[in-house]
Design an enzyme around this catalytic site. Structure first.
Site, short mmCIF file in Angstrom:
data_model
loop_
_atom_site.label_atom_id
_atom_site.label_comp_id
_atom_site.label_asym_id
_atom_site.label_seq_id
_atom_site.Cartn_x
_atom_site.Cartn_y
_atom_site.Cartn_z
NE ARG A 119 -4.03 -2.09 2.09
CZ ARG A 119 -3.89 -3.31 2.62
NH1 ARG A 119 -2.81 -3.61 3.31
NH2 ARG A 119 -4.86 -4.21 2.45
CE LYS A 141 -2.78 13.31 -13.16
NZ LYS A 141 -3.27 13.80 -14.46
CD GLU A 183 3.34 16.87 -21.60
OE1 GLU A 183 2.93 17.89 -20.99
OE2 GLU A 183 2.64 15.85 -21.77
CE LYS A 225 3.21 17.00 -13.73
NZ LYS A 225 3.39 15.82 -14.58
CD GLU A 235 -6.19 15.40 -13.25
OE1 GLU A 235 -5.04 15.39 -13.70
OE2 GLU A 235 -7.09 14.64 -13.66
NE ARG A 239 -1.36 16.34 -11.12
CZ ARG A 239 -0.50 15.56 -10.50
NH1 ARG A 239 -0.50 15.48 -9.18
NH2 ARG A 239 0.36 14.83 -11.18
CG ASN A 243 -5.38 16.61 -17.58
OD1 ASN A 243 -4.44 15.83 -17.61
ND2 ASN A 243 -6.26 16.64 -16.58
CG HIS A 246 -2.22 15.79 -21.96
ND1 HIS A 246 -1.66 17.01 -22.27
CD2 HIS A 246 -1.20 15.02 -21.49
CE1 HIS A 246 -0.37 16.97 -21.99
NE2 HIS A 246 -0.06 15.78 -21.53
CG HIS A 250 -4.03 10.64 -22.88
ND1 HIS A 250 -4.44 10.95 -21.60
CD2 HIS A 250 -2.68 10.84 -22.89
CE1 HIS A 250 -3.38 11.31 -20.88
NE2 HIS A 250 -2.32 11.25 -21.64
CG HIS A 262 2.91 11.60 -24.00
ND1 HIS A 262 1.55 11.42 -23.88
CD2 HIS A 262 3.21 12.67 -23.22
CE1 HIS A 262 1.05 12.32 -23.06
NE2 HIS A 262 2.04 13.10 -22.64
#
Length: 358
Positions: A119, A141, A183, A225, A235, A239, A243, A246, A250, A262
């Site tokens: 965990r 992330k 990016e 960032k 998010e 945040r 995106n 994106h 994606h 990417h």
């Protein structure tokens, strides 16, 4: 070793992003008290993983090496399960740690392996690509891909630190370096226009790994960032601006079975997001056109196959940013002024796609 820059990322689990050259000997200090460390890397990065492993072993750590499949194709539950089996066999406890060496795919996967093992154990990404340094390795992330899409399974699990050794960029294929700049450009449009000004002054220098411009661009993008994720780890608010571009990106990656870089997909996605912003009456024509101009000058793609639109739209509908049947896009109202476009019509979405359709 050159001058080291430490960029703090705040929040409940604060850490530093360390930027410089010749940083391998800094890795052990990021993981105090970890007796066992698993070093995850794909075969093309064996030499870099060897250096990291040697530095940890010299500090008295017991190192377990785990080889990953290369690129996005290895970001699967099967690969993660194989890593967990290795951690179990090596007797990893909650005080031990994971180091992920590689690009965005390796750090996404390595972070998820660390997040789920017992965990959550400590981990450190050692990004070896520009994309990894400015995006995947910063922010906590982590995730893997599934048949339904990219990064749909994962966890928010901040690292103990991030090690960005710029020496690794010197041997990076030019196309990979350029893809990472997408990016960086995104950060310029959503928050830090100085990035755009620097690239526009000389796009060639912006893509020269040995020049000072690349380090400046990397540090500016990381600061953007760090500022965003430090106040919104999961998010739930600001945040989301990261995106920008994106949602379509994606979808392109999934339709292409992750054979596209990417950053290349993000470049097309940025142009699409700008056109969507403009056609929704939010963004002026000049800033919209600036997207395409900068990305083109860097040698990044700005178009995609027209006939793919039905598949792209279907894929976007299961994007993790969607809410029920409603698509949500980050858009620009002006330079460095973002907002959410909630539930755009299919006609508006299709109209914006005409601007990137080849």
């Amino acid at each position: 070793m050159t001058e080291i820059t430490r960029i703090p990322v705040g929040g409940e689990q604060a850490y530093d992003v360390v930027v410089g050259r010749g940083l391998t000997d800094q890795i052990a200090a990021l993981l105090p008290g970890a007796d066992r460390v698993a070093v995850l890397a794909s075969a093309p990065l064996t030499a870099r993983a060897d250096d990291v492993s040697a530095a940890l072993a010299a500090d008295g750590r017991v190192v377990t090496r785990i080889e990953l499949p290369d690129a996005e194709s290895g970001k699967t539950i099967e690969t993660a399960a194989a890593c967990w089996d290795r951690l179990g066999a090596a007797g990893f406890t909650r005080s031990d740690a994971v180091v992920a060496v590689g690009g965005g795919a390796a750090t996404d996967l390595g972070g998820y392996v660390a997040a789920a093992w017992l965990r959550g154990v400590r981990w450190v990404p050692v990004p070896t690509s520009l994309l990894g340094m400015v995006d995947a390795a910063v922010g906590g992330k982590t995730g893997i891909n599934t048949a339904a899409g990219k990064n749909l399974v994962g966890a928010f699990h901040p690292p103990a630190g991030v090690l960005c050794d710029l020496d690794t960029l010197d041997s990076l294929p030019p196309a990979d370096l350029t893809a990472g700049l997408a990016e960086v450009v995104k950060c310029g449009f959503i928050a830090e226009p100085a990035i755009l000004d620097l690239i526009e002054r000389d796009p060639r220098l912006a893509a020269d790994p040995a020049g000072p411009a690349v380090r400046t661009l990397i540090e500016l993008a990381i600061r953007v960032k760090a500022d965003v994720v430090g106040g919104d780890l999961k998010e739930s608010g600001r945040r989301e601006i990261l995106n920008y571009g994106h949602t379509l990106a994606h979808a392109i990656e999934k339709v292409e079975h992750y054979t596209w870089r990417h950053g290349d997909a993000v470049a097309v996605g940025l142009v699409y997001a700008a056109e969507l912003s403009h056609r929704a009456g939010r963004l002026d024509a000049a800033t919209t056109a600036r997207h395409r101009t900068i990305l083109t000058e860097l040698g990044l793609p700005t178009t995609y196959a027209a006939e793919a639109w039905p598949d792209l739209l279907a894929t976007m509908r299961v994007d993790k940013k969607a809410r029920g049947s409603r698509l949500r896009f980050i858009v620009l109202d002006s330079l460095a002024e973002t907002d959410v476009l909630d539930g755009p019509t299919d006609d508006l979405l299709a109209d914006a796609f005409t601007a990137v359709a080849a």
